[in-house]
Each structure stands twice: as structure tokens, then as C-alpha cells.
Design a protein around this motif. Structure first.
Motif, PDB file in Angstrom:
ATOM      1  N   HIS A  14       0.860  -1.179   0.000  1.00 57.00           N
ATOM      2  CA  HIS A  14       0.000   0.000   0.000  1.00 57.00           C
ATOM      3  C   HIS A  14       0.899   1.232   0.000  1.00 57.00           C
ATOM      4  O   HIS A  14       1.950   1.251   0.646  1.00 57.00           O
ATOM      5  CB  HIS A  14      -0.886  -0.019   1.254  1.00 57.00           C
ATOM      6  CG  HIS A  14      -1.925   1.042   1.266  1.00 57.00           C
ATOM      7  ND1 HIS A  14      -1.642   2.347   1.604  1.00 57.00           N
ATOM      8  CD2 HIS A  14      -3.244   0.997   0.965  1.00 57.00           C
ATOM      9  CE1 HIS A  14      -2.750   3.062   1.509  1.00 57.00           C
ATOM     10  NE2 HIS A  14      -3.739   2.269   1.127  1.00 57.00           N
ATOM     11  N   GLY A  15       0.516   2.266  -0.724  1.00 60.65           N
ATOM     12  CA  GLY A  15       1.319   3.490  -0.780  1.00 60.65           C
ATOM     13  C   GLY A  15       1.542   4.107   0.590  1.00 60.65           C
ATOM     14  O   GLY A  15       2.614   4.648   0.872  1.00 60.65           O
ATOM     15  N   GLY A  16       0.549   4.027   1.453  1.00 61.20           N
ATOM     16  CA  GLY A  16       0.697   4.575   2.804  1.00 61.20           C
ATOM     17  C   GLY A  16       1.733   3.818   3.618  1.00 61.20           C
ATOM     18  O   GLY A  16       2.466   4.413   4.412  1.00 61.20           O
ATOM     19  N   ALA A  17       1.827   2.518   3.408  1.00 55.94           N
ATOM     20  CA  ALA A  17       2.838   1.721   4.103  1.00 55.94           C
ATOM     21  C   ALA A  17       4.234   2.087   3.598  1.00 55.94           C
ATOM     22  O   ALA A  17       5.179   2.196   4.387  1.00 55.94           O
ATOM     23  CB  ALA A  17       2.568   0.230   3.909  1.00 55.94           C
ATOM     24  N   THR A  18       4.352   2.289   2.303  1.00 53.66           N
ATOM     25  CA  THR A  18       5.637   2.715   1.741  1.00 53.66           C
ATOM     26  C   THR A  18       6.016   4.085   2.281  1.00 53.66           C
ATOM     27  O   THR A  18       7.152   4.315   2.692  1.00 53.66           O
ATOM     28  CB  THR A  18       5.568   2.734   0.205  1.00 53.66           C
ATOM     29  OG1 THR A  18       5.224   1.427  -0.268  1.00 53.66           O
ATOM     30  CG2 THR A  18       6.900   3.150  -0.402  1.00 53.66           C
ATOM     31  N   GLY A  19       5.049   4.994   2.332  1.00 60.83           N
ATOM     32  CA  GLY A  19       5.297   6.323   2.903  1.00 60.83           C
ATOM     33  C   GLY A  19       5.691   6.245   4.369  1.00 60.83           C
ATOM     34  O   GLY A  19       6.583   6.959   4.825  1.00 60.83           O
ATOM     35  N   GLY A  20       5.044   5.353   5.120  1.00 60.09           N
ATOM     36  CA  GLY A  20       5.387   5.166   6.534  1.00 60.09           C
ATOM     37  C   GLY A  20       6.799   4.644   6.715  1.00 60.09           C
ATOM     38  O   GLY A  20       7.517   5.063   7.633  1.00 60.09           O
ATOM     39  N   LEU A  21       7.224   3.740   5.843  1.00 66.40           N
ATOM     40  CA  LEU A  21       8.591   3.225   5.896  1.00 66.40           C
ATOM     41  C   LEU A  21       9.592   4.346   5.601  1.00 66.40           C
ATOM     42  O   LEU A  21      10.592   4.494   6.309  1.00 66.40           O
ATOM     43  CB  LEU A  21       8.769   2.074   4.900  1.00 66.40           C
ATOM     44  CG  LEU A  21      10.187   1.532   4.749  1.00 66.40           C
ATOM     45  CD1 LEU A  21      10.704   0.941   6.058  1.00 66.40           C
ATOM     46  CD2 LEU A  21      10.230   0.502   3.618  1.00 66.40           C
ATOM     47  N   LEU A  22       9.311   5.147   4.577  1.00 62.32           N
ATOM     48  CA  LEU A  22      10.194   6.265   4.241  1.00 62.32           C
ATOM     49  C   LEU A  22      10.302   7.254   5.398  1.00 62.32           C
ATOM     50  O   LEU A  22      11.397   7.682   5.772  1.00 62.32           O
ATOM     51  CB  LEU A  22       9.683   6.983   2.989  1.00 62.32           C
ATOM     52  CG  LEU A  22       9.846   6.245   1.666  1.00 62.32           C
ATOM     53  CD1 LEU A  22       8.940   6.856   0.613  1.00 62.32           C
ATOM     54  CD2 LEU A  22      11.291   6.268   1.207  1.00 62.32           C
ATOM     55  N   GLU A  23       9.172   7.617   5.971  1.00 58.35           N
ATOM     56  CA  GLU A  23       9.161   8.579   7.072  1.00 58.35           C
ATOM     57  C   GLU A  23       9.917   8.033   8.285  1.00 58.35           C
ATOM     58  O   GLU A  23      10.725   8.738   8.898  1.00 58.35           O
ATOM     59  CB  GLU A  23       7.723   8.924   7.456  1.00 58.35           C
ATOM     60  CG  GLU A  23       7.631   9.980   8.526  1.00 58.35           C
ATOM     61  CD  GLU A  23       6.192  10.373   8.845  1.00 58.35           C
ATOM     62  OE1 GLU A  23       6.008  11.483   9.368  1.00 58.35           O
ATOM     63  OE2 GLU A  23       5.261   9.577   8.590  1.00 58.35           O
ATOM     64  N   THR A  24       9.687   6.763   8.608  1.00 60.11           N
ATOM     65  CA  THR A  24      10.371   6.148   9.741  1.00 60.11           C
ATOM     66  C   THR A  24      11.884   6.128   9.515  1.00 60.11           C
ATOM     67  O   THR A  24      12.664   6.437  10.420  1.00 60.11           O
ATOM     68  CB  THR A  24       9.840   4.721   9.984  1.00 60.11           C
ATOM     69  OG1 THR A  24       8.426   4.796  10.257  1.00 60.11           O
ATOM     70  CG2 THR A  24      10.541   4.051  11.148  1.00 60.11           C
ATOM     71  N   ALA A  25      12.319   5.788   8.307  1.00 57.60           N
ATOM     72  CA  ALA A  25      13.749   5.755   7.992  1.00 57.60           C
ATOM     73  C   ALA A  25      14.350   7.156   8.045  1.00 57.60           C
ATOM     74  O   ALA A  25      15.494   7.329   8.489  1.00 57.60           O
ATOM     75  CB  ALA A  25      13.973   5.125   6.623  1.00 57.60           C
TER      76      ALA A  25
END
Length: 137
Positions: free
Chosen positions: A47-58
Motif C-alpha cells: 500500500h502506498g501509505g505503508a511505503t510512505g510510513g517506511l520512508l518517514e520512519t527511515a
């Protein structure tokens, strides 16, 4: 050098997605999320939101690591994040690593890349701007 931050304790959102520390690379944390139901969008894809969450967390992890290296403590508050989705994340683990491009007294600028099996072919990138408030205590 200051002690590395503890990335076993992440935000509730990051924990709900299953994001975790994969490894340290050049004193910067690389974050990982396995493909599980919590991150699935359309069948067999992140999901795009999960990818965005991974980017933000990193991105936040990279900033926390740099602040720890400098023995600085701050409360981080997002100014903005811009995500560029480059390719669909497939049903396999995804990784992300941030880089602090500018660290000021009150704000920081970061770039982040997410990839899967081939680091030279990112699935998404992000640019983040973060306000750093003085930590109390």
C-alpha cells in the motif's frame, strides 16, 4: 561517539506496520518491513501509505542517529514530507535508508530511498523537512 539510538522502540504506527531496524550502514540505520497483510494494498503489492510510513520512519531514524552522534537531543516535529512513488512494491521485504542533507540549529532536511531486492532501483523516494524543538529536561 555517543551511543546509538534504540530503534527497537518505534512509533505505534511503525510498529503496526512491522517496521524494524535491519542493520546499521555507515552509522545510519537501514529500516525494513516484511510484506504482511498490514502493508498490503492491492493484491500482492505494498500500500502506498505503508511505503510512505517506511520512508518517514527511515528519515526520522537517520536524523535521530545523527543527532545522537552529535550528542544533541530534540523533539522532532514534521514540517513536510514529499513522497515520489517510482515503482510498485511487490510482495517481498522493503528497505529504506535516510540521509541528512542539511542539519541546522532548528531544522533539518532529509532525503530517503526505499527499495526491495535491487537497491539501484528504488520503489520510492522522499524529501523531508523537520523542525527540531529543544528537548525539555
Amino acid at each position: 561517539m555517543a551511543e546509538r539510538p534504540d530503534f527497537t522502540v518505534l512509533t505505534p504506527y511503525a510498529r503496526s506496520l512491522g517496521i524494524e531496524l535491519a542493520e546499521w550502514e555507515d552509522d545510519v540505520p537501514v529500516m525494513r518491513v516484511e510484506f504482511v497483510e498490514a502493508v498490503e494494498g492491492r493484491p500482492e503489492h505494498f500500500h502506498g501509505g505503508a511505503t510512505g510510513g517506511l520512508l518517514e520512519t527511515a528519515g526520522y531514524a537517520a536524523l535521530r542517529a545523527e543527532l545522537a552522534r552529535l550528542d544533541r537531543d530534540a523533539v522532532l516535529k514534521p514540517i513536510n514530507i514529499t513522497v515520489q512513488y517510482l515503482a510498485a512494491g511487490k510482495s517481498q521485504a522493503s528497505f529504506a535508508k535516510g540521509r541528512v542533507t542539511k542539519l541546522g540549529r532548528r531544522s533539518a532536511n532529509l532525503t530517503v530511498e526505499a527499495w526491495q531486492d535491487d537497491r539501484s532501483r528504488p520503489i520510492a523516494t522522499a524529501v523531508m523537512n523537520v523542525f527540531m524543538a529543544e528537548a525539555e529536561g
